[in-house]
Design an enzyme around this catalytic site. Structure first.
Site, PDB file in Angstrom:
ATOM      1  N   LYS A 173       0.879  -1.179   0.000  1.00 25.26           N
ATOM      2  CA  LYS A 173       0.000   0.000   0.000  1.00 25.26           C
ATOM      3  C   LYS A 173       0.910   1.222   0.000  1.00 25.26           C
ATOM      4  O   LYS A 173       1.218   1.795   1.047  1.00 25.26           O
ATOM      5  CB  LYS A 173      -0.925  -0.040   1.220  1.00 25.26           C
ATOM      6  CG  LYS A 173      -2.079   0.936   1.142  1.00 25.26           C
ATOM      7  CD  LYS A 173      -3.096   0.636   2.229  1.00 25.26           C
ATOM      8  CE  LYS A 173      -4.129   1.736   2.375  1.00 25.26           C
ATOM      9  NZ  LYS A 173      -5.030   1.894   1.238  1.00 25.26           N
TER      10      LYS A 173
HETATM   11  C1  LIG Z   1      -6.632   0.119  -4.094  1.00 24.17           C
HETATM   12  C2  LIG Z   1      -7.335  -0.433  -2.909  1.00 24.17           C
HETATM   13  N1  LIG Z   1      -7.864  -1.656  -2.971  1.00 24.17           N
HETATM   14  C3  LIG Z   1      -8.515  -2.194  -1.936  1.00 24.17           C
HETATM   15  C4  LIG Z   1      -8.674  -1.499  -0.748  1.00 24.17           C
HETATM   16  C5  LIG Z   1      -9.396  -2.129   0.388  1.00 24.17           C
HETATM   17  O1  LIG Z   1      -8.484  -2.516   1.380  1.00 24.17           O
HETATM   18  P1  LIG Z   1      -8.899  -2.550   2.900  1.00 24.17           P
HETATM   19  O2  LIG Z   1     -10.134  -3.365   2.978  1.00 24.17           O
HETATM   20  O3  LIG Z   1      -7.751  -3.185   3.581  1.00 24.17           O
HETATM   21  O4  LIG Z   1      -9.121  -1.156   3.328  1.00 24.17           O
HETATM   22  C6  LIG Z   1      -8.140  -0.214  -0.641  1.00 24.17           C
HETATM   23  C7  LIG Z   1      -8.271   0.557   0.598  1.00 24.17           C
HETATM   24  O5  LIG Z   1      -7.370   0.625   1.365  1.00 24.17           O
HETATM   25  C8  LIG Z   1      -7.444   0.331  -1.732  1.00 24.17           C
HETATM   26  O6  LIG Z   1      -6.930   1.558  -1.674  1.00 24.17           O
END
Ligand SMILES: Cc1ncc(COP(=O)(O)O)c(C=O)c1O
Length: 364
Positions: A174
């Site tokens: 991330k």
């Molecule tokens: C690109 C992306 N995909 C998926 C998610 C969903 O991830 P999470 O459920 O861990 O927040 C996020 C959010 O953080 C994101 O930015």
């Protein structure tokens, strides 16, 4: 604590915590600043997390804190960010921050980035000479895709932009830089009158939204793209998978064609910010009956009950922020003393390893 006017923002931000955790200490929000020549501003060298803390009868509870912080550590590892913070350090810093914020619910944003050593400045792409800085901030964040979205759903499009390829930018990290791709997807969607865009992977299969994972329901089976479709291994996605298993629903990770979105019975996004948001149309084609589908409703209800501490979670998902305080409330809101057996415990205690599988390549 001070209020900020959220009117000009896309998501309501009623309150912001006036302290920020920085490299082990709390500083004022106003002092949490960086030099404009910091490496991160020029080369995108940051990794971060987004975590929600929910209001429960036992006080604020952080949702899947250890799993989020484990992903934070994994993102740092991928980008060779050699920092001193442990999983326990980051989890207790977040709990301390929420305690200091005095907010009942909030969004927690840890960030680790390459800054600037002003005495020995370095300006090249090589990130190693630049010192790392770690901050955790918190604010109260409204519904990411709008207040009505959770109930009525959103109208979305398939983006002309593809998601990252696995060997260009790792989607499983991330990183701030990944969100330049997300911004292209989001801006295009908004300018064309949609709430969100869905990106395909480099093979043309469905990947994810700009800030959410995606699920489709067809013939009673719940499906979501695998990690090999260049998705972020969403923690809400993992929660949905576990909730489906508990509800006895068939859940499969599999490659999904774009056209399958149009003919699905139901579709929804999952994400910390978006939570569980139904999708009512894709490219102006109505999905199912154009509202929140039956299974989406079941999954969404279970998810929100768990986040409020009103339903047992499949795992140790809630970290109660006030668990260490001497007096707190039981399920009925009555004050109880610690050790009486009715007091909530920090269920994700130190030493508990997050159950999420971050390393899997995913299956088709
Ligand atoms: C690109 C992306 N995909 C998926 C998610 C969903 O991830 P999470 O459920 O861990 O927040 C996020 C959010 O953080 C994101 O930015």
């Amino acid at each position: 604590m001070f209020a900020k006017d959220g009117k000009t923002k896309d998501v309501a931000t009623p309150r912001i915590c006036d302290v920020v955790w920085h490299n082990g200490k709390f500083i004022k929000w106003d002092d949490a600043r960086v030099h404009v020549m910091s490496h991160v501003l020029h080369y995108g060298s940051s990794i971060f997390e987004g975590i929600r803390c929910y209001s429960t009868r036992q006080g604020p509870a952080v949702f899947r804190l250890r799993e989020h912080m484990q992903r934070f550590l994994n993102s740092a590892k991928i980008y060779r960010m050699d920092h001193p913070w442990t999983l326990d350090d980051l989890c207790s810093a977040s709990v301390d921050l929420v305690q200091q914020s005095e907010m009942e619910q909030c969004y927690i944003r840890p960030i680790l980035f390459r800054s600037l050593d002003e005495e020995h400045p370095a300006f090249g792409v090589n990130p190693f000479p630049n010192p790392l800085a770690c901050y955790i901030g918190a604010w109260d964040w409204g519904k990411y895709l709008g207040d009505e979205a959770i109930e009525k759903g959103v109208d979305v499009c398939v983006s002309t932009w593809n998601r990252l390829t696995p060997n260009s930018m790792p989607a499983m990290a991330k990183s701030g830089a990944n969100y330049m791709n997300s911004q292209l997807i989001k801006m295009e969607a908004l300018l064309n009158g949609f709430a969100e865009g869905i990106a395909l992977d480099d093979r043309g299969y469905v990947s994810e939204g700009s800030g959410e994972n995606i699920f489709v329901v067809s013939g009673g089976t719940v499906m979501t793209p695998p990690l090999s479709s260049s998705i972020l291994a969403g923690i809400t996605r993992d929660s949905v998978i576990q909730i489906c298993e508990e509800l006895g629903l068939t859940i499969k990770e599999r490659s999904i064609q774009r056209a399958a979105l149009y003919v699905a019975d139901e579709a929804f996004f999952s994400g910390t910010a978006a939570e569980i948001t139904p999708i009512r149309s894709v490219d102006r084609i109505t999905v199912g009956n154009g509202g929140r589908g039956e299974l989406t409703t079941k999954i969404q209800e279970a998810f929100f009950q768990i986040t409020k501490g009103e339903r047992p979670a499949p795992g140790d998902w809630l970290t109660y922020v006030n668990a260490a305080k001497p007096a707190t409330a039981d399920n009925n809101g009555h004050k109880v003393q610690e050790g009486s057996g009715a007091s909530p415990s920090p269920v994700s205690g130190p030493g508990t390893e997050p159950a999420l599988n971050y390393h899997a390549a995913g299956t088709d």
